[in-house]
Design an enzyme around this catalytic site. Structure first.
Site, PDB file in Angstrom:
ATOM      1  N   THR A 166      40.641  49.321  53.545  1.00 42.23           N
ATOM      2  CA  THR A 166      40.388  50.639  53.697  1.00 42.23           C
ATOM      3  C   THR A 166      40.825  51.281  52.368  1.00 42.23           C
ATOM      4  O   THR A 166      40.414  52.356  52.091  1.00 42.23           O
ATOM      5  CB  THR A 166      41.466  51.540  54.868  1.00 42.23           C
ATOM      6  OG1 THR A 166      41.127  50.809  56.063  1.00 42.23           O
ATOM      7  CG2 THR A 166      41.739  52.648  54.805  1.00 42.23           C
ATOM      8  N   SER A 221      32.461  53.455  58.303  1.00 41.92           N
ATOM      9  CA  SER A 221      33.912  52.757  58.677  1.00 41.92           C
ATOM     10  C   SER A 221      33.925  52.017  57.516  1.00 41.92           C
ATOM     11  O   SER A 221      33.282  51.189  56.970  1.00 41.92           O
ATOM     12  CB  SER A 221      33.963  52.196  60.050  1.00 41.92           C
ATOM     13  OG  SER A 221      35.001  51.478  60.137  1.00 41.92           O
ATOM     14  N   THR A 222      35.380  51.757  56.998  1.00 47.01           N
ATOM     15  CA  THR A 222      35.757  50.715  56.039  1.00 47.01           C
ATOM     16  C   THR A 222      34.999  49.210  56.850  1.00 47.01           C
ATOM     17  O   THR A 222      34.803  48.378  55.986  1.00 47.01           O
ATOM     18  CB  THR A 222      37.169  50.422  56.060  1.00 47.01           C
ATOM     19  OG1 THR A 222      37.852  51.792  55.440  1.00 47.01           O
ATOM     20  CG2 THR A 222      37.665  49.085  55.409  1.00 47.01           C
ATOM     21  N   ASN A 223      35.175  49.190  58.010  1.00 49.45           N
ATOM     22  CA  ASN A 223      34.761  47.945  58.657  1.00 49.45           C
ATOM     23  C   ASN A 223      33.217  47.428  58.577  1.00 49.45           C
ATOM     24  O   ASN A 223      33.109  46.269  58.930  1.00 49.45           O
ATOM     25  CB  ASN A 223      35.269  47.771  60.197  1.00 49.45           C
ATOM     26  CG  ASN A 223      36.628  48.104  60.243  1.00 49.45           C
ATOM     27  OD1 ASN A 223      37.585  47.991  59.227  1.00 49.45           O
ATOM     28  ND2 ASN A 223      37.222  48.376  61.470  1.00 49.45           N
ATOM     29  N   THR A 256      30.999   0.192  38.602  1.00 46.81           N
ATOM     30  CA  THR A 256      31.613   0.624  39.995  1.00 46.81           C
ATOM     31  C   THR A 256      33.040   0.371  40.058  1.00 46.81           C
ATOM     32  O   THR A 256      33.288  -0.896  39.734  1.00 46.81           O
ATOM     33  CB  THR A 256      30.605   0.083  41.312  1.00 46.81           C
ATOM     34  OG1 THR A 256      30.936  -1.554  41.105  1.00 46.81           O
ATOM     35  CG2 THR A 256      29.188   0.357  40.995  1.00 46.81           C
ATOM     36  N   SER A 258      45.266  17.896  18.528  1.00 43.96           N
ATOM     37  CA  SER A 258      46.488  17.376  18.690  1.00 43.96           C
ATOM     38  C   SER A 258      47.244  18.447  17.614  1.00 43.96           C
ATOM     39  O   SER A 258      46.788  18.549  16.327  1.00 43.96           O
ATOM     40  CB  SER A 258      46.903  16.096  18.292  1.00 43.96           C
ATOM     41  OG  SER A 258      48.283  15.942  18.550  1.00 43.96           O
ATOM     42  N   SER A 259      48.568  18.763  17.650  1.00 44.25           N
ATOM     43  CA  SER A 259      49.173  19.478  16.737  1.00 44.25           C
ATOM     44  C   SER A 259      50.241  18.291  15.940  1.00 44.25           C
ATOM     45  O   SER A 259      50.588  18.654  15.148  1.00 44.25           O
ATOM     46  CB  SER A 259      50.264  20.596  17.207  1.00 44.25           C
ATOM     47  OG  SER A 259      51.266  19.541  18.495  1.00 44.25           O
ATOM     48  N   LYS A 291      42.353  13.821  15.854  1.00 40.35           N
ATOM     49  CA  LYS A 291      42.193  13.841  17.132  1.00 40.35           C
ATOM     50  C   LYS A 291      41.388  14.883  17.806  1.00 40.35           C
ATOM     51  O   LYS A 291      41.666  16.051  17.360  1.00 40.35           O
ATOM     52  CB  LYS A 291      43.700  13.544  17.918  1.00 40.35           C
ATOM     53  CG  LYS A 291      43.433  13.071  19.270  1.00 40.35           C
ATOM     54  CD  LYS A 291      44.901  12.914  19.992  1.00 40.35           C
ATOM     55  CE  LYS A 291      44.672  12.450  21.431  1.00 40.35           C
ATOM     56  NZ  LYS A 291      44.055  13.356  22.363  1.00 40.35           N
TER      57      LYS A 291
END
Length: 479
Positions: A105, A144-146, A191, A322-323, A328
């Site tokens: 609403t 209506s909102t509905n 697999t 990577s830091s 990497k």
């Protein structure tokens, strides 16, 4: 607050009472109350649902004018206001949170107030003078909102799904191209993460493309359910306060103004009560996300290494990984696809529970359904877009590495089995694992088969496509 000028505010009234509203805004008292009540996500409404509401209000005004309920000058002002919203104006005046109580609403009234106040301006009045154009009596006439909010949710979902489908078709095309590019690359199939039998890298990518197309078709089928609307049903689907002529003409007019295909629900009460179409679409989106996440998993595995992993393919290097570890590079694009999938799966659970929680003539939880649905569709589309552009199209194959793994695997013993028997083949496989010798060497040492027989049986291409030899496949590829 104490130093503000009274001229900066206008006073509006609703059934709760009077409230000051900033005089320069287009929303009204009911929108403001909702914004104060529901500060939940801190996010704005999706622009597409704002546009959907503008289409609905425009079609309703035109319909009410056609049947003589809404005078022409008001209709023209409302239509102009809606067109301006569709052009991108006044979106900042949609201030209610996406997650809200009241079955939507608040959102419906936000649209009604913005459109009414702009229409009032167009007619020469001052914002807030609802004697000129009223949000409820004029903009919301026959609605209506509905019926408005479910319709807006379906319209928005379809528009967003159209973009998602476009991205999925791009992904399908990219996977097909890689399937052709890698069709001659022999690799080891696996697999349960154990060596199985040979497969061609192109076959794996072809399978990915087939799965994506199946997801597209599944989504198309689910989207069909979104084209059925409950417009005209008003509060509970009985059409109370809607003129009979409005009931007949609203959906055709909405089709015309929105350029989208819709039909009115056969049973408006059912269409007002139930949100199962959203569950169906969410399920199709989730299934697609699962497919994509599985593909992303495979790409991360096949590209693992570069020295101590599978190392069968290379993903485009997009950023430092990577830091602390120099050089990497991480599979960041497949990783983000995985995370989007996890979020979509959670959203699907929320949508399912919200749809189930409806009671009697209405489901009050459409706001959370739409919030999760739109997020799922948008994020999946963005994930697919970056997956195509920043990952799939740039994948390369390590052909020599792939062939080496095939030739040194015990998995090819499966092809020997029909010629020496299961138990003998198992013994050879066990011995190969224990000694490190190749299956080929052990077969020859034990005199089970000769070189010519082995060349024919262990042709890796023949094992990936029965009846076609490596030489024949090469001729087929070159042709």
């Amino acid at each position: 607050m104490e130093n503000r000028k009274k001229t900066d505010y206008r006073v509006e009234k609703d059934s709760i009472g009077a409230k000051e509203v900033p005089e320069d805004v287009y929303y009204g008292v009911q929108s403001l109350r909702a914004a104060e009540n529901f500060h939940i996500t801190g996010l704005n409404m999706h622009p597409e649902i704002i546009n959907s509401l503008a289409y609905i209000k425009k079609a309703s005004a035109i319909t009410n004018c056609e049947i003589g309920i809404l005078e022409k000058r008001k209709t023209q002002a409302i239509v102009q206001a809606c067109d301006e919203i569709l052009a991108g104006k006044f979106h900042d005046d949609f201030i209610v949170d996406p997650i809200q109580g009241g079955a939507g609403t608040s959102l419906n009234m936000n649209a009604n107030e913005v459109i009414a106040n702009r229409a009032i301006e167009i007619l020469g009045g001052q914002k807030g003078d609802y004697s000129i154009v009223n949000p409820n009596d004029d903009v919301n006439c026959g609605q209506s909102t509905n019926d408005v909010i479910p319709t807006a949710g379906k319209m928005t979902s379809l528009r967003l799904l159209k973009n998602l489908k476009k991205e999925l078709l791009r992904l399908h095309k990219a996977l097909c191209a890689k399937a052709n590019e890698f069709d001659h690359v022999i690799k080891m199939g696996r697999t349960q993460m154990q060596d199985a039998v040979p497969i061609r890298l192109g076959q794996e990518f072809r399978a990915y493309s087939v799965a994506i197309m199946r997801d597209i078709r599944r989504m198309d089928k689910a989207m069909d359910e979104m084209s059925t609307l409950n417009m005209g049903g008003t509060a509970v689907g009985t059409g109370i306060n809607a003129d009979e002529a409005y009931l007949r003409r609203i959906v055709p007019n909405l089709v015309e103004v929105s350029d989208m295909e819709f039909v009115q629900a056969y049973d408006l009460i059912d269409a007002t009560q139930n949100l199962d179409p959203f569950v169906a679409v969410s399920g199709a989106i989730k299934a697609c996300a699962v497919t994509l996440s599985k593909i992303a998993n495979d790409l991360r595995l096949m590209s693992s290494g570069p020295r101590a992993g599978f190392g069968e393919i290379n993903l485009p290097a997009k950023q430092n990984g990577s830091s602390i570890m120099p050089g990497k590079v991480n599979p960041v694009i497949p990783e983000v696809v995985n995370q989007v999938a996890f979020n979509i799966i959670g959203n699907d659970v929320t949508i399912t529970m919200a749809a189930e929680a409806g009671q009697l003539e209405l489901n009050a939880f459409e706001p959370i359904v739409f919030y999760c649905m739109f997020q799922s569709i948008d994020t999946l589309a963005y994930a697919v877009q970056t997956f195509v552009d920043n990952c799939v199209t740039g994948i390369t194959a390590n052909e020599t590495r792939c062939r080496y793994l095939v030739e040194n695997s015990v998995g090819i013993i499966t092809a020997i089995c029909p010629h020496v028997g299961y138990q003998k083949a198992a013994d050879i496989a066990k011995k190969a694992i224990q000694t490190g010798e190749s299956v080929r060497t052990l077969i020859l040492q034990e005199g089970l088969l000769d070189e010519a027989q082995l060349d024919s049986i262990l042709d890796p291409v023949h094992m990936t496509e029965p009846g076609i030899s490596g030489k024949e496949l090469l001729l087929k590829k070159n042709s």
